[in-house]
Design an enzyme around this catalytic site. Sequence first.
Site, mmCIF file in Angstrom:
data_model
loop_
_atom_site.group_PDB
_atom_site.id
_atom_site.type_symbol
_atom_site.label_atom_id
_atom_site.label_comp_id
_atom_site.label_asym_id
_atom_site.label_seq_id
_atom_site.Cartn_x
_atom_site.Cartn_y
_atom_site.Cartn_z
ATOM 1 N N ASP A 96 0.887 -1.226 -0.046
ATOM 2 C CA ASP A 96 0.084 0.009 -0.135
ATOM 3 C C ASP A 96 0.937 1.256 -0.056
ATOM 4 O O ASP A 96 2.027 1.068 0.372
ATOM 5 C CB ASP A 96 -1.151 0.123 1.290
ATOM 6 C CG ASP A 96 -0.337 -0.021 2.506
ATOM 7 O OD1 ASP A 96 0.837 -0.690 2.730
ATOM 8 O OD2 ASP A 96 -0.682 0.718 3.388
ATOM 9 N N GLU A 159 -0.148 -1.086 5.762
ATOM 10 C CA GLU A 159 1.092 -0.800 6.730
ATOM 11 C C GLU A 159 0.876 0.764 6.953
ATOM 12 O O GLU A 159 1.070 0.977 8.133
ATOM 13 C CB GLU A 159 2.408 -1.033 6.097
ATOM 14 C CG GLU A 159 3.539 -0.763 7.121
ATOM 15 C CD GLU A 159 4.113 0.466 7.270
ATOM 16 O OE1 GLU A 159 4.948 0.962 8.260
ATOM 17 O OE2 GLU A 159 3.846 1.380 6.413
HETATM 18 ZN ZN ZN Z 1 6.744 1.769 4.391
#
Ligand code: ZN
Length: 423
Positions: A96, A159
């Site tokens: 992401d 994340e």
């Molecule tokens: Zn990162």
Amino acid sequence: MTPSDRVLSAVDAATDEIVEFTRDLIRMPTVNPPGDGYSECAELIGRRLAACGFDIQYFAAEGLPEHTAQHPRINVVGHRRGATDRPLVHLNGHFDVVPAGDGWTLDPFAGVLRDGRIYGRGSCDMKAGIAAAIYAAEAIRRAGIQLNGSVEISGTVDEESGGFAGVAWLAHRGHISSARTDYVIIPEPLYVDRICIGHRGVYWFEVTTRGRIAHGSMPFHGVSAIDHMAIVLEKIRRELMPRLTQRTTEMPVVPAGARHATLNINGIAGGQPVDGIQTPCVADRCRAVFDRRFLIEEGFDATRREIVDLLDRAAADVPDLRYEIRDLMVVHPVRTPDDSPLIGVLDHGLRRVLGRSGGLVASPGTYDHKHVTRIGGVTNCVAYGPGILDLAHQPDEWCGVDDIVNATKVLALAVMDLTGTPN
Ligand SMILES: [Zn+2]
């Protein structure tokens, strides 16, 4: 040629493929929030891993509210067994990226290659790292070397928003766990010649001050929650901030300013919405959200107590000052043990590839290390990968091709070393 010579040559020979794969990843705008294109990106990584001899499994983050039909949270894990199951080295990268934001001079999702740099949102953070991980393992295979152990590579989601549907989810279900995983390397962009041994803690909390509504033409009849929040903020500025800037961690956090405890005010809202129609009213409620980064030496309990003490003193000093505090998120600090074999092995690779020793750093923010260690129980975890930390989340983010190639080499040597493969 020694086995490791052959591996390093195989990385050089694969340079164009590594660059092209990084560009392909950037062209998938896996923007989080909301979590666009995750399935497609997981499949792109999965197909490449399969082509590199990995057995592939996809893991949807079933049971989590953020895993929806519109924005499914799909992780991919590739496993390649060598001569034995263990040791198992796991390389993890999140795919992401944060939104592009303003200020770009080129298309953030075109994967522009110019003057030895790959530009784009997620180029350094951390699609280059994913490409480096895959081609590190692939170079070993192309050099005709069988590992004494196994290698795993995962591409994970979210994340940037906490990693709960990504690495935390995999760790909760035992896919990353001390029962089967010996070493984890996360190729986040923390400088190609640095080994990152952890991060500070995070405490997000919300403070609400409550007042008493009254007519705005006679404010003395009410109690302004905004005034009271101002008192709290002033107390934080005068009393807490000087203390925080004096506290310094032993961890080698970069940049140096982040070696201290810090506090940021994320947002504040009080009284009536400023865009709405206004009425003459004293504000009876004011809320602010704070981002406190704490040091491993401080610990969470003392960090929270210090805030509550300050609020209690404000409430004792000022008649009618009432407050509530609500914890929004706590991330505990993590630190790789000093004697972790990962540090020596990566340093060895850095001396071989770059001709210099790798310094140790710690991250000013947090990343998925916390889930690997605190949920998965794997203490042998570091971040090491290509890219310049300061460019992450910036306009015109880029990663140098030389960085990617060098990191791929260092990771390949590390995988051989950690598995005890003759090199
Ligand atoms: Zn990162």
